[in-house]
Write an enzyme that holds these catalytic residues in place. Structure first.
Site, PDB file in Angstrom:
ATOM      1  N   HIS A  14      18.602 -39.549 -25.573  1.00 55.10           N
ATOM      2  CA  HIS A  14      17.717 -38.399 -25.797  1.00 55.10           C
ATOM      3  C   HIS A  14      18.511 -37.154 -26.142  1.00 55.10           C
ATOM      4  CE1 HIS A  14      14.050 -40.470 -24.509  1.00 55.10           C
ATOM      5  NE2 HIS A  14      14.910 -41.194 -23.815  1.00 55.10           N
ATOM      6  N   GLY A  22      50.177 -39.626 -13.804  1.00 55.63           N
ATOM      7  CA  GLY A  22      48.994 -38.961 -13.242  1.00 55.63           C
ATOM      8  C   GLY A  22      47.693 -39.668 -13.576  1.00 55.63           C
ATOM      9  N   ARG A  23      47.482 -39.946 -14.860  1.00 57.91           N
ATOM     10  CA  ARG A  23      46.190 -40.518 -15.262  1.00 57.91           C
ATOM     11  C   ARG A  23      46.057 -42.006 -14.939  1.00 57.91           C
ATOM     12  NH1 ARG A  23      49.351 -38.473 -19.049  1.00 57.91           N
ATOM     13  NH2 ARG A  23      50.208 -39.779 -20.704  1.00 57.91           N
ATOM     14  N   LYS A  36      50.274 -23.692 -20.569  1.00 56.77           N
ATOM     15  CA  LYS A  36      50.676 -23.295 -19.209  1.00 56.77           C
ATOM     16  C   LYS A  36      51.668 -22.144 -19.263  1.00 56.77           C
ATOM     17  CE  LYS A  36      50.560 -27.859 -16.972  1.00 56.77           C
ATOM     18  NZ  LYS A  36      51.407 -28.889 -16.365  1.00 56.77           N
ATOM     19  N   LYS A  38      50.865 -34.797  -7.681  1.00 55.33           N
ATOM     20  CA  LYS A  38      52.110 -35.551  -7.842  1.00 55.33           C
ATOM     21  C   LYS A  38      53.307 -34.598  -7.710  1.00 55.33           C
ATOM     22  CE  LYS A  38      54.484 -38.383 -11.266  1.00 55.33           C
ATOM     23  NZ  LYS A  38      54.363 -39.105 -12.536  1.00 55.33           N
ATOM     24  N   GLU A  54      46.761 -24.626 -10.587  1.00 52.68           N
ATOM     25  CA  GLU A  54      45.374 -24.648 -10.105  1.00 52.68           C
ATOM     26  C   GLU A  54      45.301 -25.213  -8.692  1.00 52.68           C
ATOM     27  OE1 GLU A  54      46.489 -25.792 -12.960  1.00 52.68           O
ATOM     28  OE2 GLU A  54      45.177 -25.231 -14.618  1.00 52.68           O
ATOM     29  N   GLU A  56      44.884 -37.927 -23.292  1.00 50.27           N
ATOM     30  CA  GLU A  56      46.192 -37.415 -22.866  1.00 50.27           C
ATOM     31  C   GLU A  56      47.282 -38.441 -23.180  1.00 50.27           C
ATOM     32  OE1 GLU A  56      47.489 -36.354 -18.604  1.00 50.27           O
ATOM     33  OE2 GLU A  56      47.060 -34.392 -19.431  1.00 50.27           O
TER      34      GLU A  56
HETATM   35  O1  G6P Z   1      49.313 -34.271  -9.813  1.00 46.68           O
HETATM   36  P1  G6P Z   1      49.795 -33.007 -10.416  1.00 46.68           P
HETATM   37  O2  G6P Z   1      51.292 -32.938 -10.447  1.00 46.68           O
HETATM   38  O3  G6P Z   1      49.198 -31.825  -9.722  1.00 46.68           O
HETATM   39  O4  G6P Z   1      49.339 -32.984 -11.897  1.00 46.68           O
HETATM   40  C1  G6P Z   1      47.999 -32.873 -12.279  1.00 46.68           C
HETATM   41  C2  G6P Z   1      47.845 -32.979 -13.774  1.00 46.68           C
HETATM   42  O5  G6P Z   1      48.655 -31.988 -14.361  1.00 46.68           O
HETATM   43  C3  G6P Z   1      48.724 -31.923 -15.775  1.00 46.68           C
HETATM   44  O6  G6P Z   1      47.546 -31.389 -16.273  1.00 46.68           O
HETATM   45  C4  G6P Z   1      48.976 -33.242 -16.413  1.00 46.68           C
HETATM   46  O7  G6P Z   1      48.714 -33.134 -17.771  1.00 46.68           O
HETATM   47  C5  G6P Z   1      48.120 -34.324 -15.812  1.00 46.68           C
HETATM   48  O8  G6P Z   1      48.514 -35.557 -16.311  1.00 46.68           O
HETATM   49  C6  G6P Z   1      48.268 -34.321 -14.321  1.00 46.68           C
HETATM   50  O9  G6P Z   1      47.517 -35.352 -13.785  1.00 46.68           O
END
Ligand code: G6P
Length: 547
Positions: free
Chosen positions: A386, A268-269, A511, A207, A213, A355
């Protein structure tokens, strides 16, 4: 947030419920009937929760006092309910039909949504048909998605869930979809293993297009493509992006024509209905299958928007989660799908709920007076049985959510076996909730002739709450309904607690600290570095790491 009085009324009801065993509650057939709720082909049975009809009335009134209905209407109307970020929360617009009208600041966003959907359909059709090829002219039959968190978990869940759906599997023949999320270089190795750059399309999903990462993984895979194909000129043919940050995708070298956008009102989620999920899933399964997923979600949106409280599945499930967590004091929730295709459902629900609802203050900044959020975990049944079910039966009580399907994606019937393989699986789906609720008493064990000294060990106290969701079959449409149900259930909890379920400030501190470590390591790898920013245990461990 509901008033202190509303919460104290509930704690009185809680005392009564705590003192009443589920064995007793389950004897009331009128109560059980009330808790058997249908929504189209989906059935929710919550009679094994520690509630009676009176408690449910109190929970519905708690929702009313907390303004859940108003907040819901505001969400659907595109108002800026994510107050800390000043944004609307409109994942429902991503699955609205073409004819719908949802305005943000007076502008209908649905045509824009469909513009991107149409572009993704066109693009994925071209890749799938072989009309759009890679740099060396070969068809792009493999896709690597690079993204993390909300830009990964939902997409992987749906990908896994459809892998064994006959229609989706047929549409995916000859194609592969991989995910690269962790910044661990081992994940790069796993994602690219056995792939040829000539036939690989890379989809960078972010986003913000700033997530550390994702950016490092994207650079790593870009290097791989250039090395394998011998020129940077291959990038426009092999890399596309899904993002809201079009300036940043351009700076990365991606042709704006190959960027599929979305909007800041997509959290995002909650984003797998946007380009985040639709592009990769359309490449794998074809846009038609993905459209069924979107349409399924819309059915649940309409149910949530219009169904009366006693029949409203997301409202009921959200209120039960609040009741279990904030009133009865259970800290965890086990999500237990009796369907191997849902193997990545729980990791997605973990992000979706933890989250969203792992918050300590209300919208106005004051501390929530009750416990919020739950610890989510789970595994597909019967594997979980199990493993951790022992603790659920005889150790801690953990409310459980059982999810099952009437029909299997892959029916198997062996001659001579008493039941089909799916019936065998589902026998457990029906048995476990009763075992948790009813337990087994010492008297029953003694009557069975169990030796005295083993009786305490073999006793099950029961009285452990659960709910059961039964769906027809695990296909794109029902998956859409199921995920939308869990999204709305998440929002309901947050609205009752008065928190903001749509921000995630809690991920920031780590972060920032990682940035400091990164800059220290970068210097320390070359020579002496200043570690005075760190506390002494961290200094010691860093020193060991660098030795
Ligand atoms: O889609 P991005 O901007 O790369 O973000 C990826 C992720 O980053 C963070 O970890 C947020 O806590 C997430 O909610 C998000 O989905």
């Amino acid at each position: 947030m509901a008033s202190a009085q509303a919460w104290s009324e509930l704690s009185a009801a809680a005392s009564k419920m705590k003192a009443t065993h589920l064995r007793t509650l389950l004897q009331d057939q009128a109560r059980n009937d009330y808790m058997y709720v249908k929504c189209g082909g989906m059935t929710l049975d919550y009679c094994r929760e520690k509630v009676d009809v009176d408690t449910m009335g109190k929970l519905f009134s708690l929702a009313e006092k907390a303004g859940v209905d108003t907040k819901k209407q505001k969400m659907f109307a595109g108002e800026r309910i994510n107050e800390t970020e000043g944004r609307p929360v409109l994942h429902v617009a991503l699955r609205a039909p073409r004819s719908a009208v949802i305005n943000v600041d007076g502008k209908n966003v649905v045509p824009e949504v469909w513009q991107v959907l149409d572009a993704m359909k066109e693009f994925s059709d071209k890749v799938r048909s072989g009309e759009r090829v890679g740099y060396t002219g070969k068809p792009l039959k493999d896709v690597v998605c690079i993204g993390i968190g909300g830009s990964y978990l939902g997409v992987e869940f749906v990908f896994e869930a459809l892998k064994t759906d006959p229609a989706a599997a047929a549409a995916a023949e000859g194609r592969r979809l991989r995910f690269l999320a962790n910044v661990d270089p081992i994940d790069v190795k796993r994602a690219l293993d056995g792939l040829s750059a000539e036939t690989t399309l890379v989809v960078i999903i972010s986003k913000t297009f700033t997530t550390a990462e994702t950016m490092l993984n994207a650079k790593t895979v870009k290097e791989w493509l250039i090395k394998e194909l011998g020129t940077e000129a291959c990038i426009p043919k092999h890399v596309v992006a899904c993002s809201t940050a079009l300036d940043k995708t351009k700076a990365f070298g991606i042709d704006p024509a190959n960027v599929f956008g979305f909007w800041d009102w997509v959290g995002g989620r909650f984003s797998c209905w946007s380009a985040v999920g639709v592009l990769a899933l359309s490449l794998q399964y074809g846009f038609g299958v993905v459209q069924q997923f979107l349409e399924g979600a819309h059915v649940m949106d309409e149910h949530f928007r219009t169904a009366p409280p006693t029949e409203n599945l997301p409202l009921i499930m959200g209120l039960l989660a609040v009741w279990n967590c904030s009133v009865l004091g259970y800290e965890g929730i086990a999500v237990l799908p009796y369907c191997q295709a849902l193997v990545r459902f729980v990791p997605h629900i973990q992000q979706l709920d933890m989250e969203s609802n792992g918050k300590r203050v209300q919208m106005d900044g004051t501390v929530v007076p009750v416990g919020t959020g739950a610890i989510y975990f789970g595994e597909p049944g019967t594997n979980g049985q199990h493993s951790f079910y022992q603790l659920m039966h005889q150790g801690r009580a953990i409310p459980a959510e059982f999810i099952g399907f009437a029909h299997s994606q892959n029916p198997v019937e062996l001659p001579g076996e008493p039941v089909s393989n799916h019936d065998e699986l589902m026998s457990n789906f029906f048995a476990q909730p009763d075992a948790l609720a009813l337990g087994k008493t010492a008297d029953e064990l003694k009557a069975e002739g169990v030796p005295e000294k083993l009786v305490p060990h073999k006793t099950f106290t029961g009285d452990r709450p659960s709910l059961s969701l039964l769906l027809p079959v695990c296909n794109a449409s029902w998956l859409g309904q199921l995920l939308a149900l869990y999204e709305h259930r998440t929002a309901v909890q947050g609205w009752v607690w008065g928190i903001n379920s749509f921000d995630q400030w809690g991920v920031e501190l780590g972060k920032v600290l990682a940035k400091e470590v990164r800059s220290y390591l970068s210097t320390a790898r070359k020579g002496p570095a200043n570690d005075s920013k760190f506390i002494s245990p961290t200094k010691m461990l860093l020193k060991k790491y660098l030795e």
